[in-house]
Design an enzyme around this catalytic site. Structure first.
Site, PDB file in Angstrom:
ATOM      1  N   GLU A 125       4.297 -13.932  11.891  1.00 14.51           N
ATOM      2  CA  GLU A 125       3.915 -12.740  12.660  1.00 14.51           C
ATOM      3  C   GLU A 125       2.419 -12.466  12.707  1.00 14.51           C
ATOM      4  OE1 GLU A 125       6.244  -9.430  11.181  1.00 14.51           O
ATOM      5  OE2 GLU A 125       8.093 -10.562  11.435  1.00 14.51           O
ATOM      6  N   HIS A 184       4.398 -15.071   5.984  1.00  9.93           N
ATOM      7  CA  HIS A 184       5.009 -14.067   6.853  1.00  9.93           C
ATOM      8  C   HIS A 184       4.044 -13.612   7.944  1.00  9.93           C
ATOM      9  CE1 HIS A 184       6.891 -10.405   8.260  1.00  9.93           C
ATOM     10  NE2 HIS A 184       8.020 -10.861   7.746  1.00  9.93           N
ATOM     11  N   HIS A 236      13.782 -15.530   7.365  1.00  4.95           N
ATOM     12  CA  HIS A 236      12.708 -16.220   8.085  1.00  4.95           C
ATOM     13  C   HIS A 236      12.763 -17.730   7.841  1.00  4.95           C
ATOM     14  CE1 HIS A 236      10.679 -12.807   9.750  1.00  4.95           C
ATOM     15  NE2 HIS A 236      10.544 -12.231   8.578  1.00  4.95           N
ATOM     16  N   HIS A 292       0.820  -1.211   0.000  1.00  8.38           N
ATOM     17  CA  HIS A 292       0.000   0.000   0.000  1.00  8.38           C
ATOM     18  C   HIS A 292       0.857   1.265   0.000  1.00  8.38           C
ATOM     19  CE1 HIS A 292      -3.953  -1.742  -0.042  1.00  8.38           C
ATOM     20  NE2 HIS A 292      -3.516  -2.667   0.779  1.00  8.38           N
TER      21      HIS A 292
HETATM   22 CO    CO Z   1       9.917 -10.344   8.280  1.00  7.36          CO
END
Ligand code: CO
Length: 300
Positions: free
Chosen positions: A216, A186, A248, A127
């Site tokens: 997350e 993620h 990650h 965005h």
């Molecule tokens: Co990250």
């Protein structure tokens, strides 16, 4: 008389020379403008970024596919993550932010730009890029047109296709139907986090042993682990559901630390097999982003 005529002739010659020089200057500007126009549309590939060298394969695949789809078109990169840009800068690798890259394209005379978001979901990074890229269109002397493509997971169709491609191409062939496949998304604080729960619903319909968790957001790893335990799963393939298999994947998913997904599953008696590949490394999946880019290019 003759002298006066000469003077007159000189005057005419001088005037003509002035007029001509004026014309040349004008013509020069026109030539400048023509050269600028000839620069046609440029493509800006925008990704979160990675500092992991082995993860760069994802970006190479994407760039190859984009260049194959749009031969001769200028293709540039930008990373949305400032932390990664700063880390790379210390290693001598200069990568632009989307705003820097757009300013450079403007300075280099491009009049139209298609910005391709290589993110997975339309979250915070997407965005921000979308808003800022369009501002470059509004500024005085800015681009004639800027379009921003959607990221990967923006419709039932693209979500379902991505899951299918992951099952058929990314998951190793030796996986048996009793083995689980756990995708590591993620996750985000942004409302688009709900996409992962929608994916989990779709995944379960597609294959009851296909799961989607996030680092997350929701669904959490603990939720997914509980489901695996309940289903008495003995073995699970861990797959990064991300553009690249970066930090990650290496640490949160496959790391040896006690809080990694691999260790968490091992603690529950489940053998974890990490698949260290980013989704964009697979040309069929990279092409799904290219399909989004085609729409953005068509709008220019
Ligand atoms: Co990250």
């Amino acid at each position: 008389m003759w002298r006066i005529l000469m003077r007159r002739q000189w005057l005419i010659v001088l005037c003509a020379a002035f007029a001509l020089s004026g014309f040349l200057v004008q013509g020069g500007h026109a030539a400048d403008k023509a050269a600028k126009d000839k620069k046609g549309p440029a493509i800006l590939l925008v990704t979160f970024g990675t500092s992991v060298e082995s993860a760069q394969g994802s970006f190479r695949t994407i760039e190859r596919r984009v260049k194959a789809a749009f031969p001769g078109t200028e293709v540039r990169w930008a990373y949305t993550s400032k932390i990664i840009r700063q880390k790379l800068a210390k290693e001598g690798v200069a990568i632009d932010s989307p705003e820097m890259a757009l300013a450079r394209l403007m300075e280099d005379g491009y009049t139209k730009v298609a910005v391709q978001s290589l993110h997975m979901i339309p979250g915070a990074e997407f965005h921000e890029v979308n808003i800022n890229a369009r501002l470059f269109e509004q500024m005085s002397g800015g681009f004639d047109k800027v379009t921003v493509s959607w990221p990967l997971l923006v419709s039932n169709e693209t979500m379902e296709k991505t899951l299918k491609e992951v099952l058929t191409r990314v998951v190793p062939k030796e996986r048996r139907s009793t083995d689980a496949v756990v995708l590591m998304g993620h996750g985000t604080h942004h409302p688009s986090d709900a996409i992962y729960s929608a994916l989990m619903y779709m995944a379960q319909k597609m294959d009851p042993n296909l799961f989607v968790g996030t680092v997350e957001g929701a669904p959490s790893f603990d939720e997914i682990k509980e489901m695996l335990v309940e289903k008495k799963i003995r073995k699970a393939y861990l797959v990064p559901f991300m553009t690249v298999a970066g930090d990650h994947a290496m640490n949160d998913m496959a790391g040896d630390e006690p809080d990694s997904w691999k260790s968490g599953l091992a603690g529950a008696g489940i053998e974890a097999v990490p698949v260290m590949k980013g989704l964009a490394e697979f040309p069929a999946i990279a092409d799904m982003w290219v399909e989004q880019l085609k729409k953005a290019m068509a709008e220019l």
